[in-house]
Design a protein around this motif. Structure first.
Motif, mmCIF file in Angstrom:
data_model
loop_
_atom_site.group_PDB
_atom_site.id
_atom_site.type_symbol
_atom_site.label_atom_id
_atom_site.label_comp_id
_atom_site.label_asym_id
_atom_site.label_seq_id
_atom_site.Cartn_x
_atom_site.Cartn_y
_atom_site.Cartn_z
ATOM 1 N N UNK A 1 0.839 -1.203 0.000
ATOM 2 C CA UNK A 1 0.000 0.000 0.000
ATOM 3 C C UNK A 1 0.872 1.251 0.000
ATOM 4 N N UNK A 2 1.978 1.222 0.724
ATOM 5 C CA UNK A 2 2.913 2.343 0.750
ATOM 6 C C UNK A 2 3.456 2.620 -0.648
ATOM 7 N N UNK B 1 -3.454 -11.412 -2.371
ATOM 8 C CA UNK B 1 -4.258 -10.705 -3.372
ATOM 9 C C UNK B 1 -4.192 -9.192 -3.206
ATOM 10 N N UNK B 2 -4.141 -8.720 -1.954
ATOM 11 C CA UNK B 2 -3.991 -7.271 -1.723
ATOM 12 C C UNK B 2 -2.665 -6.774 -2.294
ATOM 13 N N UNK B 3 -1.591 -7.513 -2.028
ATOM 14 C CA UNK B 3 -0.283 -7.128 -2.571
ATOM 15 C C UNK B 3 -0.291 -7.193 -4.093
ATOM 16 N N UNK B 4 -0.866 -8.255 -4.635
ATOM 17 C CA UNK B 4 -0.918 -8.425 -6.084
ATOM 18 C C UNK B 4 -1.705 -7.294 -6.750
ATOM 19 N N UNK B 5 -2.859 -6.946 -6.177
ATOM 20 C CA UNK B 5 -3.667 -5.855 -6.744
ATOM 21 C C UNK B 5 -2.903 -4.537 -6.712
ATOM 22 N N UNK B 6 -2.184 -4.273 -5.610
ATOM 23 C CA UNK B 6 -1.394 -3.050 -5.521
ATOM 24 C C UNK B 6 -0.347 -3.006 -6.623
ATOM 25 N N UNK B 7 0.338 -4.137 -6.822
ATOM 26 C CA UNK B 7 1.400 -4.142 -7.821
ATOM 27 C C UNK B 7 0.881 -4.151 -9.251
ATOM 28 N N UNK B 8 -0.281 -4.666 -9.482
ATOM 29 C CA UNK B 8 -0.889 -4.560 -10.821
ATOM 30 C C UNK B 8 -1.182 -3.093 -11.124
ATOM 31 N N UNK B 9 -1.756 -2.385 -10.151
ATOM 32 C CA UNK B 9 -2.041 -0.954 -10.342
ATOM 33 C C UNK B 9 -0.749 -0.159 -10.504
ATOM 34 N N UNK B 10 0.252 -0.499 -9.699
ATOM 35 C CA UNK B 10 1.550 0.183 -9.797
ATOM 36 C C UNK B 10 2.168 -0.050 -11.167
ATOM 37 N N UNK B 11 2.116 -1.288 -11.655
ATOM 38 C CA UNK B 11 2.680 -1.618 -12.965
ATOM 39 C C UNK B 11 2.000 -0.815 -14.068
ATOM 40 N N UNK B 12 0.687 -0.685 -13.981
ATOM 41 C CA UNK B 12 -0.036 0.133 -14.974
ATOM 42 C C UNK B 12 0.454 1.571 -14.980
ATOM 43 N N UNK C 1 -1.797 4.756 9.356
ATOM 44 C CA UNK C 1 -0.709 3.856 9.780
ATOM 45 C C UNK C 1 -1.069 3.158 11.088
ATOM 46 N N UNK C 2 -1.689 3.879 12.017
ATOM 47 C CA UNK C 2 -2.115 3.277 13.283
ATOM 48 C C UNK C 2 -3.155 2.187 13.042
ATOM 49 N N UNK C 3 -4.077 2.424 12.114
ATOM 50 C CA UNK C 3 -5.080 1.405 11.769
ATOM 51 C C UNK C 3 -4.424 0.177 11.146
ATOM 52 N N UNK C 4 -3.432 0.382 10.281
ATOM 53 C CA UNK C 4 -2.702 -0.740 9.691
ATOM 54 C C UNK C 4 -1.993 -1.555 10.776
ATOM 55 N N UNK C 5 -1.366 -0.869 11.712
ATOM 56 C CA UNK C 5 -0.652 -1.559 12.797
ATOM 57 C C UNK C 5 -1.632 -2.337 13.670
#
Length: 189
Positions: free
Chosen positions: A3-4, A95-106, A24-28
């Motif tokens: 996400x970062x 899947x969350x990581x994969x979706x982030x990286x698909x969007x980043x790749x685009x 960040x506090x919510x993520x932690x």
């Protein structure tokens, strides 16, 4: 981290807002809560296993899956919990990581300059390497049948999964720091 990187590359002007102190506090808090529930999900069935073989575990640490090799009763419930855990927590985070990286790749592929694309790719490459090692070894430990690998290979994979990956993570990110890299070069010369 996914996400970062997503916020930094896909929404650079909104980065501070997207990764505010509250976010960040919510993520932690979410990580601690999910991690605690995840541990509980596996610990309860593991504690209900009955052991009739030796009490020596052929592993570097008391890993839950290693207990099944010395257990007589209760492994079915444990494996059901492991597969539920993989389906919910493992697949969900992957899947969350994969979706982030698909969007980043685009976004990266839409960058016009070669230098800009190179910088964006280098920002993500360290994290992609770490998550590839993590998910690859976790898959090898939990999803590949025991008949396909030896006990010693499973021990090595488990150490990489549980110890090496968490150690590599800060090391990889700190080596990306220019000041640290130049200090390391000076030290090794």
């Amino acid at each position: 981290m996914a996400y970062d990187r997503y916020a930094a590359i896909c929404h650079p002007l909104h980065y501070k807002h997207m990764l505010s102190k509250k976010t960040c506090s919510l993520f932690i808090a979410g990580s601690w809560l999910i991690g605690s529930l995840n541990s509980l999900l596996l610990t309860i069935p593991a504690s209900k296993m009955s052991f009739c073989h030796s009490n020596n575990i052929a592993q570097f640490f008391c890993e839950a899956k290693a207990l099944t090799k010395i257990a007589c009763v209760g492994t079915e419930t444990f494996y059901a919990a492991v597969y539920a855990d993989i389906a919910l927590v493992g697949t969900g985070s992957f899947l969350c990581s994969l979706m982030s990286y698909v969007k980043i790749l685009r976004v990266i592929l839409a960058i016009k300059s070669t230098e800009g694309r190179r910088k964006a790719f280098s920002t993500c490459s360290a994290h992609v390497a770490v998550i590839t090692i993590y998910y690859g070894t976790a898959t090898a430990v939990y999803l590949i049948p025991s008949s396909l690998h030896t006990e010693s290979l499973e021990q090595v994979i488990t150490v990489v999964f549980a110890i090496v990956t968490p150690i590599l993570n800060p090391l990889i990110y700190s080596l990306r720091n220019k000041e640290l890299r130049s200090a390391m070069e000076t030290l090794f010369r």
